[in-house]
Design a protein around this motif. Structure first.
Motif, PDB file in Angstrom:
ATOM      1  N   SER A  86       3.079   6.492 -26.976  1.00 33.35           N
ATOM      2  CA  SER A  86       2.338   5.317 -26.545  1.00 33.35           C
ATOM      3  C   SER A  86       3.218   4.080 -26.449  1.00 33.35           C
ATOM      4  CB  SER A  86       1.171   5.053 -27.504  1.00 33.35           C
ATOM      5  OG  SER A  86       1.666   4.772 -28.797  1.00 33.35           O
ATOM      6  N   GLU A  87       4.497   4.184 -26.757  1.00 32.35           N
ATOM      7  CA  GLU A  87       5.412   3.041 -26.736  1.00 32.35           C
ATOM      8  C   GLU A  87       6.281   2.990 -25.490  1.00 32.35           C
ATOM      9  OE1 GLU A  87       5.332   0.733 -29.201  1.00 32.35           O
ATOM     10  OE2 GLU A  87       3.684   1.901 -30.031  1.00 32.35           O
ATOM     11  N   ALA A  88       6.366   4.104 -24.747  1.00 31.91           N
ATOM     12  CA  ALA A  88       7.260   4.170 -23.586  1.00 31.91           C
ATOM     13  C   ALA A  88       6.664   5.047 -22.497  1.00 31.91           C
ATOM     14  CB  ALA A  88       8.621   4.727 -24.008  1.00 31.91           C
ATOM     15  N   CYS A  89       7.126   4.840 -21.267  1.00 29.81           N
ATOM     16  CA  CYS A  89       6.689   5.658 -20.135  1.00 29.81           C
ATOM     17  C   CYS A  89       7.111   7.106 -20.382  1.00 29.81           C
ATOM     18  CB  CYS A  89       7.334   5.137 -18.850  1.00 29.81           C
ATOM     19  SG  CYS A  89       7.022   6.172 -17.399  1.00 29.81           S
ATOM     20  N   PRO A  90       6.183   8.076 -20.218  1.00 30.60           N
ATOM     21  CA  PRO A  90       6.543   9.474 -20.449  1.00 30.60           C
ATOM     22  C   PRO A  90       7.504  10.017 -19.397  1.00 30.60           C
ATOM     23  CG  PRO A  90       4.280   9.301 -19.691  1.00 30.60           C
ATOM     24  CD  PRO A  90       4.777   7.905 -19.905  1.00 30.60           C
ATOM     25  N   ARG A  91       7.625   9.341 -18.260  1.00 35.21           N
ATOM     26  CA  ARG A  91       8.518   9.807 -17.198  1.00 35.21           C
ATOM     27  C   ARG A  91       9.941   9.303 -17.390  1.00 35.21           C
ATOM     28  NH1 ARG A  91       9.663   8.281 -11.416  1.00 35.21           N
ATOM     29  NH2 ARG A  91      10.422  10.219 -10.537  1.00 35.21           N
ATOM     30  N   CYS A  92      10.091   7.981 -17.612  1.00 34.15           N
ATOM     31  CA  CYS A  92      11.442   7.411 -17.637  1.00 34.15           C
ATOM     32  C   CYS A  92      11.840   6.807 -18.978  1.00 34.15           C
ATOM     33  CB  CYS A  92      11.577   6.352 -16.542  1.00 34.15           C
ATOM     34  SG  CYS A  92      10.622   4.847 -16.862  1.00 34.15           S
ATOM     35  N   GLY A  93      10.882   6.625 -19.887  1.00 37.18           N
ATOM     36  CA  GLY A  93      11.198   6.078 -21.194  1.00 37.18           C
ATOM     37  C   GLY A  93      11.210   4.554 -21.257  1.00 37.18           C
ATOM     38  N   TRP A  94      10.805   3.869 -20.161  1.00 36.03           N
ATOM     39  CA  TRP A  94      10.800   2.406 -20.148  1.00 36.03           C
ATOM     40  C   TRP A  94       9.794   1.898 -21.180  1.00 36.03           C
ATOM     41  CZ3 TRP A  94      13.935  -0.793 -17.394  1.00 36.03           C
ATOM     42  CH2 TRP A  94      13.632  -2.149 -17.426  1.00 36.03           C
ATOM     43  N   PRO A  95      10.151   0.893 -21.989  1.00 35.47           N
ATOM     44  CA  PRO A  95       9.224   0.348 -22.997  1.00 35.47           C
ATOM     45  C   PRO A  95       7.993  -0.281 -22.343  1.00 35.47           C
ATOM     46  CG  PRO A  95      11.466  -0.444 -23.344  1.00 35.47           C
ATOM     47  CD  PRO A  95      11.456   0.260 -22.030  1.00 35.47           C
ATOM     48  N   LEU A  96       6.805   0.148 -22.741  1.00 36.91           N
ATOM     49  CA  LEU A  96       5.574  -0.364 -22.154  1.00 36.91           C
ATOM     50  C   LEU A  96       5.370  -1.841 -22.430  1.00 36.91           C
ATOM     51  CD1 LEU A  96       3.113   2.571 -22.818  1.00 36.91           C
ATOM     52  CD2 LEU A  96       4.501   2.118 -20.808  1.00 36.91           C
ATOM     53  N   ALA A  97       5.899  -2.351 -23.516  1.00 38.30           N
ATOM     54  CA  ALA A  97       5.759  -3.767 -23.848  1.00 38.30           C
ATOM     55  C   ALA A  97       6.465  -4.661 -22.827  1.00 38.30           C
ATOM     56  CB  ALA A  97       6.320  -4.029 -25.243  1.00 38.30           C
ATOM     57  N   GLU A  98       7.406  -4.108 -22.059  1.00 37.25           N
ATOM     58  CA  GLU A  98       8.149  -4.892 -21.077  1.00 37.25           C
ATOM     59  C   GLU A  98       7.576  -4.802 -19.674  1.00 37.25           C
ATOM     60  OE1 GLU A  98      12.347  -4.187 -21.255  1.00 37.25           O
ATOM     61  OE2 GLU A  98      12.349  -4.222 -23.437  1.00 37.25           O
ATOM     62  N   LEU A  99       6.455  -4.094 -19.489  1.00 42.50           N
ATOM     63  CA  LEU A  99       5.834  -3.976 -18.172  1.00 42.50           C
ATOM     64  C   LEU A  99       4.963  -5.198 -17.906  1.00 42.50           C
ATOM     65  CD1 LEU A  99       4.756  -0.237 -18.149  1.00 42.50           C
ATOM     66  CD2 LEU A  99       6.700  -1.267 -16.993  1.00 42.50           C
ATOM     67  N   PRO A 100       4.786  -5.555 -16.615  1.00 39.80           N
ATOM     68  CA  PRO A 100       3.883  -6.659 -16.284  1.00 39.80           C
ATOM     69  C   PRO A 100       2.446  -6.330 -16.669  1.00 39.80           C
ATOM     70  CG  PRO A 100       4.817  -5.668 -14.292  1.00 39.80           C
ATOM     71  CD  PRO A 100       5.429  -4.975 -15.469  1.00 39.80           C
ATOM     72  N   GLY A 101       1.543  -7.304 -16.587  1.00 41.91           N
ATOM     73  CA  GLY A 101       0.143  -7.151 -16.984  1.00 41.91           C
ATOM     74  C   GLY A 101      -0.542  -5.934 -16.417  1.00 41.91           C
ATOM     75  N   ALA A 102      -1.633  -5.563 -17.047  1.00 42.72           N
ATOM     76  CA  ALA A 102      -2.373  -4.361 -16.681  1.00 42.72           C
ATOM     77  C   ALA A 102      -3.710  -4.716 -16.060  1.00 42.72           C
ATOM     78  CB  ALA A 102      -2.602  -3.514 -17.933  1.00 42.72           C
ATOM     79  N   ALA A 103      -4.211  -3.832 -15.219  1.00 40.35           N
ATOM     80  CA  ALA A 103      -5.573  -3.956 -14.688  1.00 40.35           C
ATOM     81  C   ALA A 103      -6.508  -3.326 -15.703  1.00 40.35           C
ATOM     82  CB  ALA A 103      -5.671  -3.240 -13.348  1.00 40.35           C
ATOM     83  N   THR A 104      -7.474  -4.072 -16.158  1.00 39.32           N
ATOM     84  CA  THR A 104      -8.359  -3.589 -17.219  1.00 39.32           C
ATOM     85  C   THR A 104      -9.769  -3.405 -16.688  1.00 39.32           C
ATOM     86  OG1 THR A 104      -7.053  -4.834 -18.807  1.00 39.32           O
ATOM     87  CG2 THR A 104      -9.187  -4.085 -19.545  1.00 39.32           C
ATOM     88  N   ARG A 105     -10.395  -2.329 -17.099  1.00 41.95           N
ATOM     89  CA  ARG A 105     -11.779  -2.058 -16.730  1.00 41.95           C
ATOM     90  C   ARG A 105     -12.627  -2.119 -17.992  1.00 41.95           C
ATOM     91  NH1 ARG A 105     -13.985   3.394 -13.784  1.00 41.95           N
ATOM     92  NH2 ARG A 105     -16.154   2.795 -13.835  1.00 41.95           N
ATOM     93  N   PRO A 106     -13.589  -3.056 -18.062  1.00 44.74           N
ATOM     94  CA  PRO A 106     -14.397  -3.170 -19.282  1.00 44.74           C
ATOM     95  C   PRO A 106     -15.253  -1.914 -19.503  1.00 44.74           C
ATOM     96  CG  PRO A 106     -15.191  -4.671 -17.581  1.00 44.74           C
ATOM     97  CD  PRO A 106     -13.953  -4.012 -17.046  1.00 44.74           C
ATOM     98  N   ALA A 107     -15.279  -1.453 -20.719  1.00 50.28           N
ATOM     99  CA  ALA A 107     -16.072  -0.279 -21.094  1.00 50.28           C
ATOM    100  C   ALA A 107     -16.162  -0.245 -22.613  1.00 50.28           C
ATOM    101  CB  ALA A 107     -15.409   0.992 -20.564  1.00 50.28           C
TER     102      ALA A 107
END
Length: 56
Positions: free
Chosen positions: A3-24
């Motif tokens: 849950s800390e990095a992309c499973p494909r390339c290993g890039w840290p998720l904390a360094e990615l731009p904002g996310a699209a969120t769907r309320p649920a």
């Protein structure tokens, strides 16, 4: 899945731009990694990716 990095390339998720969120009931986010893969995170944990992990 890690849950800390992309499973494909290993890039840290904390360094990615904002996310699209769907309320649920649970928080579901779709995040685009720098490698081009879309990641699905449920309550902060990566539960899916659009492209397979890279082999090295």
């Amino acid at each position: 899945m890690n849950s800390e990095a992309c499973p494909r390339c290993g890039w840290p998720l904390a360094e990615l731009p904002g996310a699209a969120t769907r309320p649920a009931t649970h928080r579901l986010e779709y995040v685009r990694c720098v490698c081009g893969s879309w990641l699905a995170r449920l309550d902060g944990e990566v539960v899916g990716a659009t492209q397979a992990r890279l082999t090295r």
